[in-house]
Design a protein around this motif. Sequence first.
Motif, PDB file in Angstrom:
ATOM      1  N   LEU A 133       3.061   4.452   4.676  1.00 44.88           N
ATOM      2  CA  LEU A 133       3.600   3.161   5.092  1.00 44.88           C
ATOM      3  C   LEU A 133       3.165   2.818   6.514  1.00 44.88           C
ATOM      4  CD1 LEU A 133       7.233   3.434   3.677  1.00 44.88           C
ATOM      5  CD2 LEU A 133       5.358   2.079   2.747  1.00 44.88           C
ATOM      6  N   LEU A 134       3.136   3.808   7.387  1.00 44.77           N
ATOM      7  CA  LEU A 134       2.680   3.569   8.755  1.00 44.77           C
ATOM      8  C   LEU A 134       1.213   3.164   8.789  1.00 44.77           C
ATOM      9  CD1 LEU A 134       4.291   6.347  10.994  1.00 44.77           C
ATOM     10  CD2 LEU A 134       4.783   3.916  10.961  1.00 44.77           C
ATOM     11  N   SER A 135       0.401   3.727   7.893  1.00 48.59           N
ATOM     12  CA  SER A 135      -1.028   3.402   7.900  1.00 48.59           C
ATOM     13  C   SER A 135      -1.265   1.959   7.501  1.00 48.59           C
ATOM     14  CB  SER A 135      -1.789   4.336   6.949  1.00 48.59           C
ATOM     15  OG  SER A 135      -1.461   4.056   5.594  1.00 48.59           O
ATOM     16  N   TYR A 136      -0.457   1.433   6.581  1.00 53.27           N
ATOM     17  CA  TYR A 136      -0.651   0.047   6.177  1.00 53.27           C
ATOM     18  C   TYR A 136      -0.326  -0.911   7.324  1.00 53.27           C
ATOM     19  CZ  TYR A 136       0.217  -4.562   4.361  1.00 53.27           C
ATOM     20  OH  TYR A 136       0.201  -5.916   4.192  1.00 53.27           O
ATOM     21  N   PHE A 137       0.730  -0.612   8.063  1.00 58.13           N
ATOM     22  CA  PHE A 137       1.160  -1.511   9.122  1.00 58.13           C
ATOM     23  C   PHE A 137       0.458  -1.237  10.443  1.00 58.13           C
ATOM     24  CE2 PHE A 137       4.754  -1.718   6.165  1.00 58.13           C
ATOM     25  CZ  PHE A 137       4.801  -3.090   6.002  1.00 58.13           C
TER      26      PHE A 137
END
Length: 630
Positions: A451-455
Amino acid sequence: MTDWNAEEHRKFFAGNFLPLLLSSLAFTCFSAALRNRIPNLVLYASSSLTFLAVYFVASLAGKSALGRFVTPARMSCLVPAASLISGGVLLLHFFREARPDQGSDFNGSLFRYQIPAPAWLLLLACTMLALYLFARFMRTFRSRPLLRLLISLPYICLLSCTVWIPNIFYSHYIFFHAHPYFSSIYDVLNLAPLGELDTPLYGHYALFFLLPCKLMQLLGIRQNIAAATMLAFCNVVTLLAVLYAIHKFVKNDGVFLIALFSLGDVYLMYVQKLFYIKDVYLQTIPHRVMFPALACALMAAFAGKELGKGKTACLYVLAALSFLWNPETGLVCMAAVSLYVFLSGPGLRKLALCAALSLASILADYLIVLAYDFLTSGQGVSFRSFMYPMMGQAKGIAVQSPMPDLFRTWLSVTIFLLAAAGASVLRLVKKQGGEGRAACFLCMAVLALGLLSYFMNNPVQLNLTVVFFQVVILLAVLLDFLLRGNDKNIQAKVLSIPVLAVMATFFMGNMGMREVLSDRRSSAWGAKNLSAFVRTLDEEVPGGTLAFGWGVSDLFAAMDRDPSVHVLDWVNIMYDKNPVFLAHVNGLLEQADSFFAFEDSVALLPAGKDFAVSKEFEYKGWKFALYTRK
């Protein structure tokens, strides 16, 4: 109380602190050296792999090498000292004041209430002491699951009230995310096809609202109230899922209650300094995190159990629903679920099964969207249009743009998640028991890291909220482990201090409760005033009138009407003047004899010059008008 002997010191330091210290240093240096020189996603992935590689090498090689160079006398004070220093560094990350132009970490600085720093430190110290004693001495209750549930439900309902927003007209020009989010729901409730220009930028979650909201409408509940109620219910589901995962792994009732009240941080500490959050991101908390929370709960329920066909099917049904709800977070949920299934019996056959089930889940979602679009428009939406939310963002992920300040909360959260993943993998490799729990913790960490990589290229400090619940779950598990297994060990108590300190900063988020609830009562919950204005519109605006612009979809939803203009993100139209959207709306105006609109929106359309204002309306500074052809 007894202390560890020298050999236990060596093993603990070599197996835990030294690998974490070296890998964190490698991650930070690697990221700092290449920051803003290569695409962010590539940097994030390569830095994470560097962390894990150093962590594994140090963990496997450290025990034998460390004992030759470190004396027991030095080791006796090194572990607690390192623990306190690391806890202090983490707290500095959470304390640090936000830069005015970039928002803040998680939910803003802890100094947001302008309380003097000494008062904050004293408050933190007292809170830590109280929570520490609470966690130490509060053990078990009879019928603990039922009692935990009864304690949790009132608090969960309170937090869910903060996202119940039937009136988005909080203030002028400040509801950016609310307009496209709710407009997509209203369009589906009006059975608008998904294949036209209302492409759901945030996924096809509106389909989940269709049947429940239609049932509420049959009971006489207006569209805007029905959608807001359904969203609040989604928030209840999210929090119950998070608490189930915590309950599954946390035995200490004190730790469970600390974790419970920590969940309120992202709801109750949004404040005036970040004014646009008050009527925006509170709504999107369940949107972004509901299915990741459900995935954590389901993996926790299956932890340590044999994963047969039924449980595998349940996991992939959840993955399919998560992808339909929101492809960006759904793709990460699907990856985490696939990893969990794969770990239940690694092998090429299991890998092929995971790939096949993932593709089948995406295909099933497409068929659902295709069926809805065919029934509403007679035409099938293309696969590219179905995948648009993800494909539209893929370019943004690859674009090189400034990374967040590495010495902010983003860094400590990423390192914490990587450490949890690395420790879980080591547990699985060594096969010392508890592999089911380790697999679950690994997949939770991978889910949060994904999730952090997407944002990466979004406002990262604010979007750390998407992993907040996974961080709380893993912190609660760590604190419970430190307090539960080592009652007579002074080292375990010292090691629990930094974890407790971080959770105390979350726990103190409840101080914002009065302000947030007062704000909700005076603004977003004020549906009566909106209803009075809507009654006037219902009488003055003829049925079937074309309508568009900021806030119009919400007004028409309160009247249970279809505005007939299904352009989703009017906010971006206003700012970017998107020619495709504008041409579409302009073409509709050329065929209309009258329309209702937000006044500032009309100036963007050439066809608007052919109309004159017939009647003006105003609601809390928002100016609307009914236009008729000249």
